[in-house]
Design a protein around this motif. Structure first.
Motif, PDB file in Angstrom:
ATOM      1  N   VAL A 207    -100.510 -11.842  10.946  1.00  0.00           N
ATOM      2  CA  VAL A 207    -101.714 -10.848  12.063  1.00  0.00           C
ATOM      3  C   VAL A 207    -103.484 -11.412  11.057  1.00  0.00           C
ATOM      4  O   VAL A 207    -103.167 -10.832   9.936  1.00  0.00           O
ATOM      5  CB  VAL A 207    -101.164  -9.551  11.476  1.00  0.00           C
ATOM      6  N   HIS A 209    -107.093 -10.546  12.228  1.00  0.00           N
ATOM      7  CA  HIS A 209    -107.904  -9.946  13.005  1.00  0.00           C
ATOM      8  C   HIS A 209    -108.887  -9.108  12.038  1.00  0.00           C
ATOM      9  O   HIS A 209    -109.385  -9.310  11.305  1.00  0.00           O
ATOM     10  CB  HIS A 209    -107.510  -7.915  12.639  1.00  0.00           C
ATOM     11  N   VAL A 214    -104.213  -8.872   8.247  1.00  0.00           N
ATOM     12  CA  VAL A 214    -103.790  -7.845   7.550  1.00  0.00           C
ATOM     13  C   VAL A 214    -102.295  -7.293   7.889  1.00  0.00           C
ATOM     14  O   VAL A 214    -102.950  -6.006   6.877  1.00  0.00           O
ATOM     15  CB  VAL A 214    -104.767  -6.488   8.852  1.00  0.00           C
ATOM     16  N   ALA A 215    -101.675  -7.881   8.157  1.00  0.00           N
ATOM     17  CA  ALA A 215    -100.376  -8.295   7.622  1.00  0.00           C
ATOM     18  C   ALA A 215     -99.365  -9.348   7.882  1.00  0.00           C
ATOM     19  O   ALA A 215     -99.953 -10.205   9.102  1.00  0.00           O
ATOM     20  CB  ALA A 215     -99.789  -6.939   8.877  1.00  0.00           C
ATOM     21  N   VAL A 222     -93.456  -6.597  10.888  1.00  0.00           N
ATOM     22  CA  VAL A 222     -94.663  -6.680  11.016  1.00  0.00           C
ATOM     23  C   VAL A 222     -95.386  -6.378  12.656  1.00  0.00           C
ATOM     24  O   VAL A 222     -96.115  -5.580  12.135  1.00  0.00           O
ATOM     25  CB  VAL A 222     -94.880  -8.196  11.594  1.00  0.00           C
ATOM     26  N   THR A 224     -95.405  -3.123  14.491  1.00  0.00           N
ATOM     27  CA  THR A 224     -94.728  -1.925  14.851  1.00  0.00           C
ATOM     28  C   THR A 224     -95.553  -1.746  15.447  1.00  0.00           C
ATOM     29  O   THR A 224     -96.991  -1.964  15.818  1.00  0.00           O
ATOM     30  CB  THR A 224     -94.893  -1.593  13.124  1.00  0.00           C
ATOM     31  N   GLU A 226     -97.398   0.712  15.292  1.00  0.00           N
ATOM     32  CA  GLU A 226     -99.188   1.662  14.783  1.00  0.00           C
ATOM     33  C   GLU A 226     -99.597   0.186  14.395  1.00  0.00           C
ATOM     34  O   GLU A 226    -101.045   0.440  14.711  1.00  0.00           O
ATOM     35  CB  GLU A 226     -98.374   1.965  12.803  1.00  0.00           C
ATOM     36  N   LEU A 227     -99.000  -0.749  13.818  1.00  0.00           N
ATOM     37  CA  LEU A 227     -99.957  -2.517  13.890  1.00  0.00           C
ATOM     38  C   LEU A 227    -100.919  -2.749  15.520  1.00  0.00           C
ATOM     39  O   LEU A 227    -101.792  -2.942  15.435  1.00  0.00           O
ATOM     40  CB  LEU A 227     -99.264  -3.222  13.218  1.00  0.00           C
ATOM     41  N   ASP A 230    -103.264  -0.797  16.390  1.00  0.00           N
ATOM     42  CA  ASP A 230    -104.810  -1.232  15.412  1.00  0.00           C
ATOM     43  C   ASP A 230    -105.617  -1.575  16.026  1.00  0.00           C
ATOM     44  O   ASP A 230    -106.581  -2.158  15.816  1.00  0.00           O
ATOM     45  CB  ASP A 230    -104.115  -0.781  13.974  1.00  0.00           C
ATOM     46  N   VAL A 231    -104.312  -3.209  15.954  1.00  0.00           N
ATOM     47  CA  VAL A 231    -104.834  -4.159  16.397  1.00  0.00           C
ATOM     48  C   VAL A 231    -105.274  -4.725  17.224  1.00  0.00           C
ATOM     49  O   VAL A 231    -105.866  -5.274  17.878  1.00  0.00           O
ATOM     50  CB  VAL A 231    -104.316  -5.368  14.964  1.00  0.00           C
ATOM     51  N   VAL A 263    -108.938  -1.297  10.500  1.00  0.00           N
ATOM     52  CA  VAL A 263    -107.459  -1.788  10.420  1.00  0.00           C
ATOM     53  C   VAL A 263    -107.636  -2.078   8.242  1.00  0.00           C
ATOM     54  O   VAL A 263    -108.289  -3.456   7.783  1.00  0.00           O
ATOM     55  CB  VAL A 263    -106.763  -3.453  11.083  1.00  0.00           C
TER      56      VAL A 263
END
Length: 264
Positions: A207, A209, A214-215, A222, A224, A226-227, A230-231, A263
């Motif tokens: 991922v 960003h 960032v992941a 990966v 999720t 939450e991600l 955020d992204v 992030v």
């Protein structure tokens, strides 16, 4: 063949657009790059097929820096389907696909039986076996996309680099393309906007960003909620696909969430 990108930085017009990028695709693995527009996905891919020269870091293909290879050897290892398509080809579909055999030919050498078989197989694999006589310039956007993929396959590379390969394709041809890539089990690095397609196709996701990774991990690790918040700035639940068991992202289309600027 394994791909490893190490501490990559690319500077364009005096501005660092990706920095410190590290990612891998193991031999035979499909690695996806996902992220918002402008996050650096295409820039990273362009360094793999040598369209851009890194300001720092390197791209290793089978342990060798791709920039150290002669152009023909690089083209035998890596074939690309970029977003930039260039001008219309005033050539037949078959002639465009046959261009993929160029890295294997001496200057002015003609096509041999092996080349003809490879070109025919590449056209058949993208569902265009009977279209070799048609003019490339007369095709629809989706048909052109499949012809250019066939050209990359005719290159018989060890690594495929695909930048948004499902662009312009209808649903059926998107599904067929993803199935073809899965069946090939050729080391592949690609960018995708469709996160559900990425979750279904890819063994590994990276991922991006704002020019940084960032992941990284499997799609299940990966992607999720939450991600995604955020992204990508979206509310979503991640459930199990009822047919395949892959992660399936169910988006809340009623509103977005503010994109985080922190992030990590």
């Amino acid at each position: 063949m394994r791909i490893a990108i190490e501490d990559l930085e690319v500077v364009l017009s005096g501005r660092s657009v990706v920095s410190g990028v590290r990612l891998i695709a193991e031999d035979g693995e499909i690695a996806g790059l996902v992220g918002p527009n402008g996050s650096g996905k295409s820039t990273v891919l362009r360094t793999v097929y040598r369209y851009l020269r890194p300001h720092a870091g390197r791209v290793l293909v089978g342990g060798t820096d791709i920039r150290s290879l002669p152009a023909a050897e690089s083209a035998r290892r890596v074939a690309a389907l970029p977003q930039e398509r260039g001008s219309d080809f005033e050539l037949t579909v078959r002639a465009v696909v046959a261009m993929g055999r160029t890295p294997y030919k001496r200057a002015f050498a003609g096509e041999d039986r092996s080349d003809a078989d490879i070109v025919a197989a590449a056209l058949a694999s993208v569902g265009l076996a009977g279209a070799g006589h048609r003019r490339f310039s007369a095709l629809s956007g989706g048909e052109r996309q499949r012809v250019l993929l066939a050209r990359a396959l005719a290159q018989d590379p060890q690594v495929l680099v695909l930048d948004e390969p499902t662009n312009h394709l209808d649903v059926r041809h998107q599904v067929e393309l993803l199935a073809l890539l899965r069946e090939q089990r050729r080391t592949t690095v690609l960018s995708l906007h469709d996160l559900n397609a990425a979750a279904s196709l890819c063994d590994r996701l990276h991922v991006l960003h704002e020019g940084a990774v960032v992941a990284s991990g499997t799609p299940r690790e990966v992607l999720t909620p939450e991600l995604l918040a955020d992204v990508f700035g979206v509310r979503a639940a991640v459930v199990e696909h009822p047919l395949t068991g892959d992660p399936l992202i169910a988006f809340d289309h009623r509103g977005a969430v503010p994109v985080s600027t922190t992030v990590t």
